[in-house]
Design a protein around this motif. Structure first.
Motif, PDB file in Angstrom:
ATOM      1  N   ALA A  65       0.805  -1.221   0.000  1.00  0.00           N
ATOM      2  CA  ALA A  65       0.000   0.000   0.000  1.00  0.00           C
ATOM      3  C   ALA A  65       0.842   1.277   0.000  1.00  0.00           C
ATOM      4  N   LYS A  66       2.133   1.173   0.282  1.00  0.00           N
ATOM      5  CA  LYS A  66       2.972   2.367   0.399  1.00  0.00           C
ATOM      6  C   LYS A  66       4.044   2.490  -0.677  1.00  0.00           C
ATOM      7  N   MET A  67       4.476   1.371  -1.260  1.00  0.00           N
ATOM      8  CA  MET A  67       5.657   1.371  -2.120  1.00  0.00           C
ATOM      9  C   MET A  67       5.524   2.223  -3.379  1.00  0.00           C
ATOM     10  N   ASP A  68       4.310   2.492  -3.828  1.00  0.00           N
ATOM     11  CA  ASP A  68       4.117   3.317  -5.023  1.00  0.00           C
ATOM     12  C   ASP A  68       3.989   4.798  -4.692  1.00  0.00           C
ATOM     13  N   ASN A  69       4.018   5.135  -3.409  1.00  0.00           N
ATOM     14  CA  ASN A  69       3.798   6.520  -2.990  1.00  0.00           C
ATOM     15  C   ASN A  69       4.883   7.041  -2.055  1.00  0.00           C
ATOM     16  N   LEU A  70       6.113   6.582  -2.239  1.00  0.00           N
ATOM     17  CA  LEU A  70       7.206   7.077  -1.411  1.00  0.00           C
ATOM     18  C   LEU A  70       7.446   8.543  -1.732  1.00  0.00           C
ATOM     19  N   LYS A  71       7.781   9.319  -0.727  1.00  0.00           N
ATOM     20  CA  LYS A  71       7.979  10.764  -0.879  1.00  0.00           C
ATOM     21  C   LYS A  71       9.439  11.137  -0.669  1.00  0.00           C
ATOM     22  N   CYS A  72       9.768  12.332  -1.079  1.00  0.00           N
ATOM     23  CA  CYS A  72      11.106  12.907  -0.896  1.00  0.00           C
ATOM     24  C   CYS A  72      10.919  14.289  -0.290  1.00  0.00           C
ATOM     25  N   THR A  73      11.460  14.510   0.887  1.00  0.00           N
ATOM     26  CA  THR A  73      11.283  15.804   1.542  1.00  0.00           C
ATOM     27  C   THR A  73      12.557  16.646   1.462  1.00  0.00           C
TER      28      THR A  73
END
Length: 162
Positions: free
Chosen positions: A53-61
């Motif tokens: 559920a998370k691997m396609d929506n990783l973010k970069c801050t």
């Protein structure tokens, strides 16, 4: 592909941000191309890389990342990182740059690594702490390992912590 090797690489991925996902995947892919046995152990927030559920929506801050720059090369001051939309902006920038270089998205890259013989493992402690089940994980995850099992597998291997 180069000659088979008896070398073994164990990569520990501990961060779940987009900019920290690629180093481990690039190293695993390079190792496999060199005939080196490659294993990736995902722990703490690195588990986001293999959580379906998370691997396609990783973010970069940009927060706390002094190397993060705007398209014009100017650095992004930390104070701007708190503005709404800055994480999405920096994530979008990174994805565009990765696309330009021909790097696939996380799910596709991990599938390529698994297809090439790389092994993906989840950390038992983190898995339990986050109350995950096998159904929550990317299908290519080989299993869930405790620290002692990881250490046994890592014997004689080169270990890289990302």
């Amino acid at each position: 592909m180069f000659e088979e090797s008896d070398r073994k690489l164990m990569i520990i991925c501990s961060k779940g941000t987009l900019d920290m996902a690629y180093p481990g995947m690039v190293l695993a892919n390079a190792a496999l191309m060199e005939g080196i046995d490659a294993n990736i152990f995902f722990t703490f927030w690195g588990l986001d890389m293999i959580t379906d559920a998370k691997m396609d929506n990783l973010k970069c801050t940009p927060l706390g990342n002094p190397s993060m720059a705007m398209p014009n090369g100017m650095g992004i001051p930390n104070i701007m990182s708190m503005l709404p939309g800055m994480t999405d902006f920096s994530t979008s920038m990174m994805k565009k740059e990765m696309d330009k270089l021909g790097f696939p998205p996380t799910r596709e890259y991990l599938q390529m690594i698994a297809d090439a013989g790389g092994k993906l493992y989840a950390c038992q402690m983190t898995y339990d702490m986050m109350k995950l089940t096998e159904d929550d994980l990317f299908d290519e995850v080989e299993g869930v390992l405790g620290a002692m099992e990881f250490l046994e597998m890592a014997e004689g291997a080169q270990v890289i912590f990302v």
